[in-house]
Design a protein around this motif. Sequence first.
Motif, PDB file in Angstrom:
ATOM      1  N   LYS A   1     153.699 -98.641  42.308  1.00  0.00           N
ATOM      2  CA  LYS A   1     152.911 -97.808  41.411  1.00  0.00           C
ATOM      3  C   LYS A   1     153.604 -97.708  40.053  1.00  0.00           C
ATOM      4  N   THR A   2     152.828 -97.844  38.979  1.00  0.00           N
ATOM      5  CA  THR A   2     153.388 -97.772  37.637  1.00  0.00           C
ATOM      6  C   THR A   2     153.703 -96.325  37.273  1.00  0.00           C
ATOM      7  N   ALA A   3     154.907 -96.106  36.733  1.00  0.00           N
ATOM      8  CA  ALA A   3     155.291 -94.770  36.276  1.00  0.00           C
ATOM      9  C   ALA A   3     154.403 -94.359  35.111  1.00  0.00           C
ATOM     10  N   THR A   4     154.065 -93.092  35.026  1.00  0.00           N
ATOM     11  CA  THR A   4     153.167 -92.613  33.979  1.00  0.00           C
ATOM     12  C   THR A   4     153.520 -91.192  33.594  1.00  0.00           C
ATOM     13  N   THR A   5     153.106 -90.796  32.386  1.00  0.00           N
ATOM     14  CA  THR A   5     153.330 -89.428  31.920  1.00  0.00           C
ATOM     15  C   THR A   5     152.091 -88.564  32.089  1.00  0.00           C
ATOM     16  N   TRP A   6     150.982 -89.163  32.502  1.00  0.00           N
ATOM     17  CA  TRP A   6     149.707 -88.437  32.483  1.00  0.00           C
ATOM     18  C   TRP A   6     149.442 -87.746  33.813  1.00  0.00           C
ATOM     19  N   VAL A   7     149.849 -86.494  33.905  1.00  0.00           N
ATOM     20  CA  VAL A   7     149.736 -85.714  35.129  1.00  0.00           C
ATOM     21  C   VAL A   7     148.580 -84.725  35.005  1.00  0.00           C
ATOM     22  N   ASN A   8     147.875 -84.472  36.123  1.00  0.00           N
ATOM     23  CA  ASN A   8     146.782 -83.498  36.169  1.00  0.00           C
ATOM     24  C   ASN A   8     145.738 -83.752  35.079  1.00  0.00           C
ATOM     25  N   ALA A   9     145.048 -84.869  35.154  1.00  0.00           N
ATOM     26  CA  ALA A   9     144.001 -85.194  34.177  1.00  0.00           C
ATOM     27  C   ALA A   9     142.942 -84.099  34.178  1.00  0.00           C
ATOM     28  N   ALA A  10     142.566 -83.628  32.989  1.00  0.00           N
ATOM     29  CA  ALA A  10     141.663 -82.486  32.864  1.00  0.00           C
ATOM     30  C   ALA A  10     140.342 -82.704  33.581  1.00  0.00           C
ATOM     31  N   ASP A  11     139.756 -83.901  33.447  1.00  0.00           N
ATOM     32  CA  ASP A  11     138.457 -84.139  34.079  1.00  0.00           C
ATOM     33  C   ASP A  11     138.558 -84.099  35.597  1.00  0.00           C
ATOM     34  N   GLU A  12     139.672 -84.586  36.152  1.00  0.00           N
ATOM     35  CA  GLU A  12     139.859 -84.544  37.601  1.00  0.00           C
ATOM     36  C   GLU A  12     140.071 -83.113  38.086  1.00  0.00           C
ATOM     37  N   VAL A  13     140.838 -82.329  37.311  1.00  0.00           N
ATOM     38  CA  VAL A  13     141.088 -80.934  37.696  1.00  0.00           C
ATOM     39  C   VAL A  13     139.786 -80.147  37.702  1.00  0.00           C
ATOM     40  N   MET A  14     138.953 -80.340  36.665  1.00  0.00           N
ATOM     41  CA  MET A  14     137.684 -79.621  36.591  1.00  0.00           C
ATOM     42  C   MET A  14     136.758 -80.023  37.728  1.00  0.00           C
ATOM     43  N   ALA A  15     136.778 -81.298  38.098  1.00  0.00           N
ATOM     44  CA  ALA A  15     135.911 -81.771  39.168  1.00  0.00           C
ATOM     45  C   ALA A  15     136.269 -81.142  40.510  1.00  0.00           C
ATOM     46  N   GLN A  16     137.555 -80.769  40.685  1.00  0.00           N
ATOM     47  CA  GLN A  16     138.005 -80.203  41.948  1.00  0.00           C
ATOM     48  C   GLN A  16     137.946 -78.690  41.984  1.00  0.00           C
ATOM     49  N   TYR A  17     137.740 -78.053  40.815  1.00  0.00           N
ATOM     50  CA  TYR A  17     137.764 -76.596  40.771  1.00  0.00           C
ATOM     51  C   TYR A  17     136.421 -76.052  41.224  1.00  0.00           C
ATOM     52  N   PRO A  18     136.364 -75.257  42.302  1.00  0.00           N
ATOM     53  CA  PRO A  18     135.082 -74.813  42.854  1.00  0.00           C
ATOM     54  C   PRO A  18     134.306 -73.866  41.952  1.00  0.00           C
ATOM     55  N   GLY A  19     134.983 -73.211  41.014  1.00  0.00           N
ATOM     56  CA  GLY A  19     134.294 -72.258  40.161  1.00  0.00           C
ATOM     57  C   GLY A  19     133.833 -72.855  38.847  1.00  0.00           C
ATOM     58  N   VAL A  20     133.905 -74.161  38.708  1.00  0.00           N
ATOM     59  CA  VAL A  20     133.599 -74.786  37.422  1.00  0.00           C
ATOM     60  C   VAL A  20     132.124 -74.707  37.113  1.00  0.00           C
ATOM     61  N   ILE A  21     131.820 -74.455  35.822  1.00  0.00           N
ATOM     62  CA  ILE A  21     130.452 -74.461  35.340  1.00  0.00           C
ATOM     63  C   ILE A  21     130.389 -75.487  34.235  1.00  0.00           C
ATOM     64  N   GLU A  22     129.592 -76.511  34.418  1.00  0.00           N
ATOM     65  CA  GLU A  22     129.476 -77.552  33.402  1.00  0.00           C
ATOM     66  C   GLU A  22     128.600 -77.045  32.264  1.00  0.00           C
ATOM     67  N   ILE A  23     129.122 -77.067  31.054  1.00  0.00           N
ATOM     68  CA  ILE A  23     128.377 -76.622  29.882  1.00  0.00           C
ATOM     69  C   ILE A  23     128.345 -77.755  28.879  1.00  0.00           C
ATOM     70  N   ASP A  24     127.169 -78.172  28.505  1.00  0.00           N
ATOM     71  CA  ASP A  24     127.016 -79.258  27.548  1.00  0.00           C
ATOM     72  C   ASP A  24     126.606 -78.682  26.180  1.00  0.00           C
TER      73      ASP A  24
END
Length: 352
Positions: A329-352
Amino acid sequence: MKLPDITKWKEKLPSRVDMERLLIVGAAALVVVLALRGGEEATTTMVYDTPPVSASTSVQTDVEMVSTVCWYEDGDGYLVPVTRKIPMQDGIAKATLSLMVASSENDLAAARMGLTNVIPEGVSFDLDIANGKARVDLSKEALDCASAEEELLMVQGVAATLCGFETVEEVSFLFDGQKRSKLTHGTDVSGVFTEDSVNVESVATFGDSANADAVQLYFPSASGRMLVPVTRTVFSPADLPTAILELAKGPKTDSGLECPIPGKCGVKSVSVKNGVATIDFTKEFAAIAQTTDGGHQAVQAILFTASQFPGVKKVSILVDGQPFHTEPKTATTWVNAADEVMAQYPGVIEID
């Protein structure tokens, strides 16, 4: 965790032709409004403003986006890094810090991830970086924290954010233009802060602590949605083998965090050669494949724990000497991507 050199970014400005088109469109819109209002007296106010950068801000497709890491507070009082995308621009460090200042827009963006901002509302920044040292001057609103805990989260969050850039090794603070030894609620800000100052575990004092050092470990949160970095004091070399052994021990029992390594799993060997860190676990490690996420967070915890050490470009995980993945696996600095975190959060409300 290091981001690109912040002195290299250049802001993309609209061309003269684009500006002329915008003026023509604006003039046409004004004519229509005046026509609709008929003979009524019209008063036109022209406001020029630059919208704040946020997760919900719409940007044109020709604007290049870059990744940056912000730090927020989770529901358990930990500082948590989140990777977000913002337009490439001059002053990328200040733009990143601005995303962490409490405001209606920033609070909504943080809430969509189940997090809160760590910098009080209205705070602005004056930033000077030279020779690996950053001096940040926070405006007087930074003195309005409600408690010592909030003060500590603020200064540690700012320091960790700035130390994420490859041009910054340490951070010192001014407040409203003045050097202070302590903040309103007694938080010590007289020294310098580094990236490994966050979420420091308490440790008992064992005689002479001259040989004590620290490693940063990544543990999944209780919900499993995010990885939380924890700074642990060790009384052995602060190297990769030590970090992996400490990771396998798991978090403190009262931490509210989870251990990414299965129980009774041992570490057979750890080595680094030609930029590849090879970590060989005992057979119990294979059990992570049966977890809800297929072992994704466990692998990520190992990857980010290993990535803090210079020279580690890739990480190869073995189980009893056999590859756990087909490729390192390639080492990376990008931890906890915002879009992935929001997708997993049960209380998320998508606002466009």
